[in-house]
Design a protein around this motif. Structure first.
Motif, PDB file in Angstrom:
ATOM      1  N   UNK A  63       0.831  -1.219   0.000  1.00  0.00           N
ATOM      2  CA  UNK A  63       0.000   0.000   0.000  1.00  0.00           C
ATOM      3  C   UNK A  63       0.861   1.261   0.000  1.00  0.00           C
ATOM      4  N   UNK A  64       1.938   1.253   0.770  1.00  0.00           N
ATOM      5  CA  UNK A  64       2.823   2.415   0.797  1.00  0.00           C
ATOM      6  C   UNK A  64       3.474   2.594  -0.572  1.00  0.00           C
ATOM      7  N   UNK A 122       3.727   5.561  -5.756  1.00  0.00           N
ATOM      8  CA  UNK A 122       3.516   5.572  -7.205  1.00  0.00           C
ATOM      9  C   UNK A 122       2.471   6.619  -7.575  1.00  0.00           C
ATOM     10  N   UNK A 123       1.408   6.708  -6.787  1.00  0.00           N
ATOM     11  CA  UNK A 123       0.378   7.719  -7.028  1.00  0.00           C
ATOM     12  C   UNK A 123       0.930   9.124  -6.939  1.00  0.00           C
ATOM     13  N   UNK A 124       1.790   9.369  -5.958  1.00  0.00           N
ATOM     14  CA  UNK A 124       2.410  10.691  -5.831  1.00  0.00           C
ATOM     15  C   UNK A 124       3.317  10.998  -7.014  1.00  0.00           C
ATOM     16  N   UNK A 178       3.909  14.058 -12.459  1.00  0.00           N
ATOM     17  CA  UNK A 178       4.159  14.022 -13.897  1.00  0.00           C
ATOM     18  C   UNK A 178       3.064  14.724 -14.692  1.00  0.00           C
ATOM     19  N   UNK A 179       1.985  15.091 -14.041  1.00  0.00           N
ATOM     20  CA  UNK A 179       0.866  15.731 -14.763  1.00  0.00           C
ATOM     21  C   UNK A 179       1.079  17.198 -14.906  1.00  0.00           C
TER      22      UNK A 179
END
Length: 139
Positions: free
Chosen positions: A125-126, A131-133, A138-139
């Motif tokens: 989960x961490x 990865x989400x951060x 990158x957006x």
């Protein structure tokens, strides 16, 4: 708390449960062993865990790790059986069977396995959060 702190805590949990599984494996492997005296008979071993609290420089609690404080022998008395034909029988014809309860060991193994899986899930989960951060950046 940083991500590395969470990883450290989960890693300590993995080490603790690995130690627990190793002692269970040793106990199960020796469950059928016999000895010539009560003193020589195998006794189950159990790890002892201690909590290590982590505090920030400000003094506030940041987390807690698991520490393996040691491994203790069970005080369960080995079973004494009259088997005069056994090669390890004492002068009175008794042999001493290991002080291991297989059912307790299996339950302990299942508990350790589930705790290990939980720590692996925390790490996953961490990792997913990191990865989400990265994807947000990158957006």
């Amino acid at each position: 708390m940083s991500f590395s702190g969470v990883y450290d805590i989960a890693a300590s949990a993995l080490q603790a449960q690995t130690s627990r599984m190793n002692t269970v494996a040793s106990n199960l492997a020796n469950a059928g062993s016999v000895a010539a005296s009560e003193k020589e008979a195998y006794r189950a071993i159990k790890p002892v865990f201690a909590t290590l609290y982590q505090q920030a420089q400000t003094g506030e609690l940041q987390g807690a790790k698991v520490n393996i404080a040691g491994v203790l022998q069970s005080d369960r008395v080995p079973e004494r059986r009259h088997q005069p034909d056994h090669p390890l029988a004492d002068n009175d014809g008794y042999v001493y069977h290991a002080g291991v309860n297989v059912m307790e060991e299996m339950a302990d193994m299942m508990s350790a396995s589930r705790s290990f899986e939980s720590a692996v899930e925390v790490i996953g989960r961490v990792n997913s959060m990191q990865q989400g951060l990265l994807n947000l950046g990158q957006r």
